[in-house]
Every structure is written in C-alpha cells, then in structure tokens.
Design a protein around this motif. Structure first.
Motif, mmCIF file in Angstrom:
data_model
loop_
_atom_site.group_PDB
_atom_site.id
_atom_site.type_symbol
_atom_site.label_atom_id
_atom_site.label_comp_id
_atom_site.label_asym_id
_atom_site.label_seq_id
_atom_site.Cartn_x
_atom_site.Cartn_y
_atom_site.Cartn_z
ATOM 1 N N PRO A 1 18.204 -31.801 -53.913
ATOM 2 C CA PRO A 1 18.635 -33.194 -53.843
ATOM 3 C C PRO A 1 17.583 -34.164 -54.323
ATOM 4 N N GLY A 2 16.318 -33.709 -54.468
ATOM 5 C CA GLY A 2 15.270 -34.590 -54.953
ATOM 6 C C GLY A 2 15.265 -34.735 -56.460
ATOM 7 N N SER A 3 16.030 -33.902 -57.152
ATOM 8 C CA SER A 3 16.103 -33.981 -58.609
ATOM 9 C C SER A 3 17.280 -34.862 -58.995
ATOM 10 N N ASP A 4 17.011 -35.880 -59.793
ATOM 11 C CA ASP A 4 18.069 -36.851 -60.063
ATOM 12 C C ASP A 4 19.154 -36.321 -60.992
ATOM 13 N N ASP A 5 18.877 -35.350 -61.844
ATOM 14 C CA ASP A 5 19.883 -34.865 -62.797
ATOM 15 C C ASP A 5 21.074 -34.203 -62.109
ATOM 16 N N PRO A 6 20.871 -33.125 -61.292
ATOM 17 C CA PRO A 6 22.042 -32.513 -60.639
ATOM 18 C C PRO A 6 22.670 -33.439 -59.609
ATOM 19 N N ALA A 7 21.848 -34.263 -58.950
ATOM 20 C CA ALA A 7 22.393 -35.150 -57.925
ATOM 21 C C ALA A 7 23.311 -36.202 -58.530
ATOM 22 N N GLY B 1 14.824 -44.299 -57.679
ATOM 23 C CA GLY B 1 13.967 -45.431 -57.349
ATOM 24 C C GLY B 1 12.900 -45.093 -56.347
ATOM 25 N N PRO B 2 12.144 -46.103 -55.897
ATOM 26 C CA PRO B 2 11.029 -45.885 -54.981
ATOM 27 C C PRO B 2 11.457 -45.404 -53.603
ATOM 28 N N VAL B 3 12.676 -45.752 -53.180
ATOM 29 C CA VAL B 3 13.111 -45.315 -51.845
ATOM 30 C C VAL B 3 13.209 -43.800 -51.800
ATOM 31 N N GLU B 4 13.805 -43.216 -52.843
ATOM 32 C CA GLU B 4 13.960 -41.749 -52.878
ATOM 33 C C GLU B 4 12.606 -41.060 -52.926
ATOM 34 N N GLU B 5 11.626 -41.676 -53.649
ATOM 35 C CA GLU B 5 10.317 -41.049 -53.781
ATOM 36 C C GLU B 5 9.530 -41.067 -52.486
ATOM 37 N N SER B 6 9.844 -42.017 -51.586
ATOM 38 C CA SER B 6 9.102 -42.129 -50.327
ATOM 39 C C SER B 6 9.647 -41.220 -49.236
ATOM 40 N N LEU B 7 10.756 -40.544 -49.462
ATOM 41 C CA LEU B 7 11.381 -39.699 -48.446
ATOM 42 C C LEU B 7 10.835 -38.282 -48.526
ATOM 43 N N SER B 8 10.759 -37.632 -47.356
ATOM 44 C CA SER B 8 10.377 -36.220 -47.327
ATOM 45 C C SER B 8 11.552 -35.361 -47.787
ATOM 46 N N ASP B 9 11.275 -34.079 -47.988
ATOM 47 C CA ASP B 9 12.337 -33.175 -48.436
ATOM 48 C C ASP B 9 13.467 -33.096 -47.417
ATOM 49 N N VAL B 10 13.087 -33.028 -46.128
ATOM 50 C CA VAL B 10 14.113 -32.945 -45.071
ATOM 51 C C VAL B 10 14.937 -34.217 -45.038
ATOM 52 N N GLU B 11 14.284 -35.378 -45.131
ATOM 53 C CA GLU B 11 15.007 -36.651 -45.114
ATOM 54 C C GLU B 11 15.900 -36.790 -46.340
ATOM 55 N N THR B 12 15.417 -36.332 -47.485
ATOM 56 C CA THR B 12 16.237 -36.376 -48.699
ATOM 57 C C THR B 12 17.475 -35.489 -48.553
ATOM 58 N N PHE C 1 29.406 -31.895 -44.443
ATOM 59 C CA PHE C 1 28.029 -32.293 -44.146
ATOM 60 C C PHE C 1 27.136 -31.072 -43.969
ATOM 61 N N ALA C 2 27.612 -30.093 -43.205
ATOM 62 C CA ALA C 2 26.821 -28.884 -42.966
ATOM 63 C C ALA C 2 26.584 -28.114 -44.266
ATOM 64 N N ALA C 3 27.599 -28.060 -45.120
ATOM 65 C CA ALA C 3 27.450 -27.338 -46.385
ATOM 66 C C ALA C 3 26.401 -28.012 -47.273
ATOM 67 N N PHE C 4 26.454 -29.334 -47.372
ATOM 68 C CA PHE C 4 25.464 -30.051 -48.182
ATOM 69 C C PHE C 4 24.062 -29.919 -47.591
ATOM 70 N N LEU C 5 23.970 -29.994 -46.258
ATOM 71 C CA LEU C 5 22.660 -29.922 -45.612
ATOM 72 C C LEU C 5 22.037 -28.547 -45.799
ATOM 73 N N VAL C 6 22.797 -27.500 -45.571
ATOM 74 C CA VAL C 6 22.287 -26.142 -45.742
ATOM 75 C C VAL C 6 21.894 -25.906 -47.197
ATOM 76 N N SER C 7 22.705 -26.394 -48.137
ATOM 77 C CA SER C 7 22.385 -26.215 -49.553
ATOM 78 C C SER C 7 21.091 -26.929 -49.917
ATOM 79 N N GLY C 8 20.899 -28.129 -49.353
ATOM 80 C CA GLY C 8 19.679 -28.861 -49.660
ATOM 81 C C GLY C 8 18.445 -28.268 -49.030
ATOM 82 N N LEU C 9 18.535 -27.848 -47.764
ATOM 83 C CA LEU C 9 17.372 -27.295 -47.067
ATOM 84 C C LEU C 9 17.021 -25.899 -47.569
ATOM 85 N N SER C 10 17.994 -25.150 -48.020
ATOM 86 C CA SER C 10 17.729 -23.778 -48.469
ATOM 87 C C SER C 10 17.212 -23.716 -49.899
ATOM 88 N N GLY C 11 17.286 -24.834 -50.601
ATOM 89 C CA GLY C 11 16.848 -24.847 -51.988
ATOM 90 C C GLY C 11 17.920 -24.464 -52.978
#
Length: 330
Positions: free
Chosen positions: A61-67, A277-288, A47-57
């Motif tokens: 996680p907001g891009s659907d292709d790599p996700a 979908g619309p749920v992902e688009e409504s989330l902030s970067d931190v929430e995503t 969890f920590a590895a995924f979170l740090v990777s997402g927050l650090s850029g």
C-alpha cells in the motif's frame, strides 16, 4: 398415495421449503438478519482482506502505482452504480405509473379482494387498515377450519374426525405468527411477510380437497368450499404483501447505493489524488496498511449493501417451488 393416507401430518410450516434455505445459518444470512448487519459483515470481510494483504506484503500500500491503479478501478466500479440505481428505480416506478384504465383495474382488484373476504367472513364491513384486513382473513381462515373439522366429525368416522382435527390444529398453529406480527409490523414488512409464508396454504388446499372427497355425501360441501376459497384469498394477500415488500426494499436499496456510493467515490478520489503526498510519507507501514484497509472497505461498502439486500430479495422471490403437480404455495 390413497385419499385416506393424505393428511396434514405430511405438511410443513417452514417459511421456506428445503432446498432454498439449507440450514439455520443460511436462513439467518439470507433472510432473518438485519440487512445493515449483513452489509457490515461484508464490509468487515473486505477490511480484513485488505489489511492482511497489506501487512503480509502481498500488496504494497506504500507504493503509489498499484494503489492508485486499484483505487481507479474501484472508483470506476462504483460509478456503475448510477445506471444500476436507475434500473432499480425503473422497476419500482413501472408499477406506480399506468394509464387510467390500468390504474382503475388495480383499484377494482383491491375492491374485489375486500368484497370477497367480506363474503367469506360474513360481515358487513372490513376496516380499511391493512392490518385489520389480515387479521380478519386469519380469523376467517380459522373459523373455516373449525367448520371443516366439525363437518368431518359429524360423519361419525373416527379417522375423518382425526384428520379434521389435524387440519384445524395446523391452521391455528401456522397462523399464530401472523396474529403476533399483524399489529407489531406494518403490511409489507419482512416480519409480517415471513409469518404469512409460514402458512402452507397450498398443501392445506389439497388436504381439504382430499378430506372432502373422503367424507363423500356424509358431509356438506359448503364448509369445504368456503375454506378453500379463503385459502386462495390468503394466497393473493400474501403475494400482494410480497410485492409491497419488494418495492419498499428496492427503493431503500437504491437510496443507499446513491448515498454510500457518493461517499465511497469521493473518499477514493481524494486519497488517489494525494496518495504520494507528505501525509502518506509520514505514516508507518502498519498505519499505511490500516488506512488502505479502511479505504478499501469503504469503497466496497456499496457492493456490500447491494449483496445484502439482493440476497434476501432473490431468496424470497425464488419461493415457492412447486409443492406438487399444478399447486404452488404463492
């Protein structure tokens, strides 16, 4: 080393020899810690590895292709749990199935073990409960150590008497944990197995042999022979306890892999199908990033349980190495 130099002072009551568990932290991780707790730690790391990777850029996680690519890879990996679980169950079932003569041989072996202990303990009947068998075995072991100590003292040699007392003290001290666990834990549990492994029976067998040799004709052979035979019965009992523990842990692991793997694959599949979908688009970067980390940790959880259980099993099954030439403590 001369015969007279050999005594129980050189033995150890450590449940695992140095070289397998190097520190208390390793021992806690590999053996003593609750397996669910260890699996939880692995999941937390994921969890920590995924979170740090997402927050650090590092990962977007907001891009659907790599996700979706990552999720598809994780789903494929979790689907391989099916053949793994089937293989694990085959290991357990292979010991349960057998031809009539094989099953009869197993039953005969257990009966012979009980008869041998009955002879060593010099009692008419051993209760059928495994805990009572282990308690009787330990009490017989202690009585045998007392008899050997008395035989060594009767030689009149102060050094032999001292070594006999050391042998008795070693047996009493190393079996204390077995007597504590035998009523609190079921036969085949890790706690009882760990207590059984603290008895350094191979070294004790060799110590008895050296002591008998040095006593010579000044002491009868019978107490020494009886103690050595009881120690060999102890070895067989401990190996049987290890076998039952391994079977139970493998069966538990296979069920966990199926349960957790099903949830992980289902969650990852649903998220991948609706990721853009619309749920992902409504989330902030931190929430995503947080959601992506939670999902990644969930998908990694089957591997966490596999690591947790197999670390302990592989460590226990690698014990013991040779303590000295031709003598093992297994």
């Amino acid at each position: 080393m001369s015969h007279s130099d050999h005594s129980v002072e050189a033995s150890t009551t450590s449940p695992l020899p140095e070289g397998i568990v190097h520190s208390s932290a390793n021992r806690w991780l590999l053996l003593d810690a609750n397996r669910w707790l260890v699996a939880g730690l692995f999941v937390a790391v994921a969890f920590a590895a995924f979170l740090v990777s997402g927050l650090s850029g590092l990962v977007d996680p907001g891009s659907d292709d790599p996700a979706t690519l990552l999720l598809s890879v994780l789903i494929s990996g979790n689907l391989t749990l099916v053949p793994i679980t089937i293989t694990i169950n085959q290991l357990v079932l292979s010991r349960e199935f057998g031809k009539p003569h094989e099953l009869r041989g197993r039953d005969e072996g257990i009966r012979q073990l009980r008869d041998d202990l009955k002879t060593q303990a010099d009692i008419g009947l051993i209760p059928p409960q495994p805990s009572a068998f282990v308690r009787t075995l330990v009490e017989t072991l202690r009585a045998g150590a007392d008899a050997v100590a008395e035989a060594a003292a009767d030689t009149g040699d102060p050094d032999l008497a001292r070594r006999g007392d050391l042998l008795r003290d070693e047996v009493v001290e190393s079996t204390e944990g077995v007597l504590r666990e035998v009523d609190a834990s079921e036969f085949g549990s890790y706690d009882l197995l760990a207590a059984l492994m603290r008895v350094n029976s191979a070294w004790l067998v060799e110590t008895v042999q050296y002591l008998e040799h040095d006593c010579g004709e000044g002491a009868p052979d019978e107490p020494f022979d009886r103690l050595q035979e009881t120690l060999r019965l102890f070895n067989v009992t401990r190996q049987y306890a290890k076998t039952l523990y391994g079977q139970k842990e493998i069966a538990t692991l296979s069920r966990l892999l199926l349960y957790v793997g099903f949830v992980a694959v289902l969650a990852a599949s649903l998220v991948m199908l609706g990721y853009a979908g619309p749920v992902e688009e409504s989330l902030s970067d931190v929430e995503t990033a947080l959601g992506f980390a939670l999902l990644g940790a969930l998908v990694f959880s089957p591997l966490a349980f596999l690591l947790s259980y197999m670390l302990r099993l592989s460590t226990l099954m690698s014990y013991p190495p040779l303590r000295n030439s031709f003598i093992t403590d297994g």
